[in-house]
Motif scaffolding. Structure first.
Motif, PDB file in Angstrom:
ATOM      1  N   LEU A  93      12.960  29.459 -17.646  1.00 12.11           N
ATOM      2  CA  LEU A  93      11.627  29.840 -17.194  1.00 12.11           C
ATOM      3  C   LEU A  93      11.058  28.830 -16.197  1.00 12.11           C
ATOM      4  O   LEU A  93      10.417  29.212 -15.204  1.00 12.11           O
ATOM      5  CB  LEU A  93      10.692  29.972 -18.404  1.00 12.11           C
ATOM      6  N   LEU A  94      11.305  27.550 -16.448  1.00 10.08           N
ATOM      7  CA  LEU A  94      10.811  26.539 -15.517  1.00 10.08           C
ATOM      8  C   LEU A  94      11.541  26.648 -14.183  1.00 10.08           C
ATOM      9  O   LEU A  94      10.932  26.507 -13.110  1.00 10.08           O
ATOM     10  CB  LEU A  94      10.982  25.137 -16.110  1.00 10.08           C
ATOM     11  N   LEU A  95      12.845  26.907 -14.231  1.00  4.20           N
ATOM     12  CA  LEU A  95      13.607  27.048 -12.993  1.00  4.20           C
ATOM     13  C   LEU A  95      13.065  28.204 -12.150  1.00  4.20           C
ATOM     14  O   LEU A  95      12.929  28.093 -10.921  1.00  4.20           O
ATOM     15  CB  LEU A  95      15.089  27.270 -13.310  1.00  4.20           C
ATOM     16  N   LEU A  96      12.745  29.308 -12.800  1.00  2.00           N
ATOM     17  CA  LEU A  96      12.187  30.450 -12.074  1.00  2.00           C
ATOM     18  C   LEU A  96      10.852  30.077 -11.421  1.00  2.00           C
ATOM     19  O   LEU A  96      10.574  30.456 -10.274  1.00  2.00           O
ATOM     20  CB  LEU A  96      12.001  31.629 -13.027  1.00  2.00           C
ATOM     21  N   GLU A  97      10.016  29.308 -12.131  1.00  2.00           N
ATOM     22  CA  GLU A  97       8.743  28.877 -11.572  1.00  2.00           C
ATOM     23  C   GLU A  97       8.954  27.944 -10.378  1.00  2.00           C
ATOM     24  O   GLU A  97       8.246  28.022  -9.359  1.00  2.00           O
ATOM     25  CB  GLU A  97       7.909  28.170 -12.647  1.00  2.00           C
ATOM     26  N   LEU A  98       9.938  27.070 -10.485  1.00  2.00           N
ATOM     27  CA  LEU A  98      10.221  26.156  -9.378  1.00  2.00           C
ATOM     28  C   LEU A  98      10.693  26.916  -8.149  1.00  2.00           C
ATOM     29  O   LEU A  98      10.308  26.595  -7.010  1.00  2.00           O
ATOM     30  CB  LEU A  98      11.264  25.123  -9.814  1.00  2.00           C
ATOM     31  N   TYR A  99      11.548  27.904  -8.354  1.00  2.00           N
ATOM     32  CA  TYR A  99      11.998  28.723  -7.222  1.00  2.00           C
ATOM     33  C   TYR A  99      10.809  29.427  -6.565  1.00  2.00           C
ATOM     34  O   TYR A  99      10.762  29.587  -5.342  1.00  2.00           O
ATOM     35  CB  TYR A  99      13.026  29.753  -7.691  1.00  2.00           C
ATOM     36  N   GLN A 100       9.830  29.849  -7.386  1.00  2.00           N
ATOM     37  CA  GLN A 100       8.622  30.452  -6.827  1.00  2.00           C
ATOM     38  C   GLN A 100       7.901  29.455  -5.919  1.00  2.00           C
ATOM     39  O   GLN A 100       7.533  29.769  -4.795  1.00  2.00           O
ATOM     40  CB  GLN A 100       7.678  30.882  -7.952  1.00  2.00           C
ATOM     41  N   GLU A 147       6.659  36.813  -7.213  1.00  2.00           N
ATOM     42  CA  GLU A 147       5.256  36.884  -6.822  1.00  2.00           C
ATOM     43  C   GLU A 147       5.087  36.173  -5.491  1.00  2.00           C
ATOM     44  O   GLU A 147       5.438  34.994  -5.374  1.00  2.00           O
ATOM     45  CB  GLU A 147       4.368  36.212  -7.872  1.00  2.00           C
ATOM     46  N   PRO A 148       4.586  36.879  -4.475  1.00  2.00           N
ATOM     47  CA  PRO A 148       4.369  36.219  -3.183  1.00  2.00           C
ATOM     48  C   PRO A 148       3.477  35.006  -3.358  1.00  2.00           C
ATOM     49  O   PRO A 148       2.485  35.043  -4.091  1.00  2.00           O
ATOM     50  CB  PRO A 148       3.668  37.307  -2.343  1.00  2.00           C
ATOM     51  N   LEU A 191       9.075  26.892  -4.457  1.00  2.00           N
ATOM     52  CA  LEU A 191       9.896  26.517  -3.300  1.00  2.00           C
ATOM     53  C   LEU A 191      10.079  27.674  -2.320  1.00  2.00           C
ATOM     54  O   LEU A 191      10.752  27.518  -1.301  1.00  2.00           O
ATOM     55  CB  LEU A 191      11.265  26.027  -3.782  1.00  2.00           C
ATOM     56  N   SER A 192       9.487  28.823  -2.655  1.00  2.00           N
ATOM     57  CA  SER A 192       9.635  30.033  -1.821  1.00  2.00           C
ATOM     58  C   SER A 192      11.099  30.421  -1.662  1.00  2.00           C
ATOM     59  O   SER A 192      11.503  30.976  -0.630  1.00  2.00           O
ATOM     60  CB  SER A 192       8.987  29.823  -0.443  1.00  2.00           C
ATOM     61  N   ALA A 193      11.905  30.114  -2.683  1.00  2.00           N
ATOM     62  CA  ALA A 193      13.341  30.423  -2.654  1.00  2.00           C
ATOM     63  C   ALA A 193      13.562  31.783  -3.319  1.00  2.00           C
ATOM     64  O   ALA A 193      14.022  31.862  -4.467  1.00  2.00           O
ATOM     65  CB  ALA A 193      14.127  29.322  -3.357  1.00  2.00           C
ATOM     66  N   GLY A 242       8.554  17.251  -5.530  1.00  2.00           N
ATOM     67  CA  GLY A 242       9.909  17.019  -6.028  1.00  2.00           C
ATOM     68  C   GLY A 242      10.473  18.209  -6.774  1.00  2.00           C
ATOM     69  O   GLY A 242      11.420  18.061  -7.566  1.00  2.00           O
ATOM     70  N   ALA A 243       9.939  19.412  -6.518  1.00  2.00           N
ATOM     71  CA  ALA A 243      10.397  20.607  -7.227  1.00  2.00           C
ATOM     72  C   ALA A 243      11.869  20.896  -6.965  1.00  2.00           C
ATOM     73  O   ALA A 243      12.593  21.366  -7.845  1.00  2.00           O
ATOM     74  CB  ALA A 243       9.543  21.815  -6.821  1.00  2.00           C
ATOM     75  N   ASP A 244      12.339  20.599  -5.752  1.00  2.00           N
ATOM     76  CA  ASP A 244      13.744  20.865  -5.424  1.00  2.00           C
ATOM     77  C   ASP A 244      14.683  20.014  -6.262  1.00  2.00           C
ATOM     78  O   ASP A 244      15.746  20.472  -6.710  1.00  2.00           O
ATOM     79  CB  ASP A 244      13.999  20.635  -3.932  1.00  2.00           C
TER      80      ASP A 244
END
Length: 391
Positions: free
Chosen positions: A245-252, A279-280, A254-256, A221-223
């Protein structure tokens, strides 16, 4: 064979302690009655193998208060909001006598299921004044036991729901407990309705600790959470840093990458820091494979009912039959049973009746008040022990 299901009973004891309830006298409502249909019970000693049964209601002088009966029936057919509305008015306006603790317990559970924390807490204040005892506590990150069910498929999954805030700390500790035995943990956030700054900080800490321990934490449910957070942050306004900071982690996760890089630049400008680096991430198939191969959490073997059980459920009570073959005292843990419809409840009663004729005793333990009320309405508490969980 026709049963008189609604004989004379004793009143229920206070919240969290099971006592037999009083019988049903009147139909709940035409709409509910129509949905329940006609039921056929099997003959004595014959274990039911289908969802068809027959109940003959015989009226008596005593009854479960109509509002409890109605709310139990409404919840059994997934009319949660309607059940909540009926009880909310009744606990304040009606004299429910010895049945009052049951009604209040049901309403607490409905507020928890619906994520209505402010209503829950207001009810807790009223409860403490009325009963002069401590009220149930809001379970952060959970619905009542029925909604926060067992890990899907028995895998290492921790599920949260409602508002993710400071009170979610205890629930999030489960991630670390699961991680002690698993290389990967899935944190399911699909039922989280909102996140505040403290909740973001707690979740950020969990993710940081998991990385430090070289454990994989997959966010389900990260999206949905990313969409919630994106509405809370404003470039140039130095607030809600944990949300950034959490949003940036979620985008990571989600590969967004495009969304990540745009948010990273805005974060850096807003807080006057260097932008975080992309970070890949490993492929989703690799992560999914790891989570799917996580061993089941070790728990003592129990006879349990879980999830939602309806008339269409395929052999939902096989675990009870199997346990009854090995012992005369069958304890069934229903703490993870979220809901049961009326026909399934009738089938359960049919099975328990058959087991009673075979000198088998059945106890349903750690039940929600919503389930206990439904079972009392049909008279299951006359043939099985029912214990509600502690508040």
């Amino acid at each position: 064979m026709a049963f008189s299901l609604f004989g004379k009973k004793q009143p229920p004891s206070p919240l969290g302690v099971k006592a037999p309830a009083r019988p049903l006298q009147k139909p709940v409502a035409p709409a509910v009655q129509e949905e329940l249909g006609s039921l056929d019970f099997t003959q004595p000693g014959e274990l039911p193998s289908s969802s068809q049964a027959r109940i003959e209601v015989q009226e008596t002088a005593q009854q479960v208060p109509p509002v409890i009966e109605q709310a139990a029936m409404l919840y059994s057919i997934e009319q949660t909001q309607s059940a909540c509305a009926a009880l909310a008015a009744a606990v304040r306006e009606q004299d429910l006598g010895s049945h009052a603790p049951r009604a209040w317990g049901m309403l607490f559970e409905l507020y928890q299921l619906l994520g209505r924390q402010s209503d829950f807490e207001q009810l807790a204040v009223e409860y403490a004044g009325k009963f002069e005892t401590s009220p149930p506590a809001w379970a952060a990150g959970e619905g009542t036991g029925p909604e926060n069910a067992a890990p899907a498929g028995g895998k290492a999954t921790v599920a949260l729901s409602g508002v993710l805030n400071a009170k979610a700390q205890e629930a999030l500790k489960q991630v670390f407990k699961v991680a002690e035995k698993s290389p990967a943990v899935k944190l399911e956030l699909g039922k989280v309705t909102d996140v505040d700054e403290q909740g973001c900080a707690l979740l950020n800490n969990v993710l940081w600790q998991m990385k430090r321990a070289r454990k994989e934490c997959v966010l389900g449910g990260a999206d949905k959470i990313a969409a919630l957070l994106a509405r809370k942050i404003v470039p140039g306004r130095r607030e809600n840093e944990q949300a950034w900071l959490l949003l940036l982690e979620l985008y990571q996760q989600l590969s967004a990458q495009h969304d990540f890089e745009e948010a990273a630049v805005n974060y850096a400008v807003t807080f006057e820091v260097s932008p975080p680096s992309w970070e890949p991430v490993r492929s989703k198939s690799t992560v999914a494979a790891e989570v799917d191969t996580v061993p089941e959490i070790e728990e003592p073997p129990v006879c349990a009912l879980e999830g939602c059980i309806t008339a269409a459920s395929d052999d939902a009570f096989a675990t009870i039959r199997a346990r009854a073959e090995a012992t005369s005292d069958v304890e069934v843990d229903v703490s993870r049973l979220r809901r049961m419809d009326f026909v399934a409840a009738a089938n359960l009663m049919n099975l328990v009746n058959a087991l009673a004729l075979a000198q088998k005793n059945v106890r349903l333990v750690r039940a929600s008040h919503l389930l206990a009320a439904l079972w009392e309405v049909i008279g299951l508490d006359r043939v099985a022990g029912i214990e509600t969980r502690k508040a």
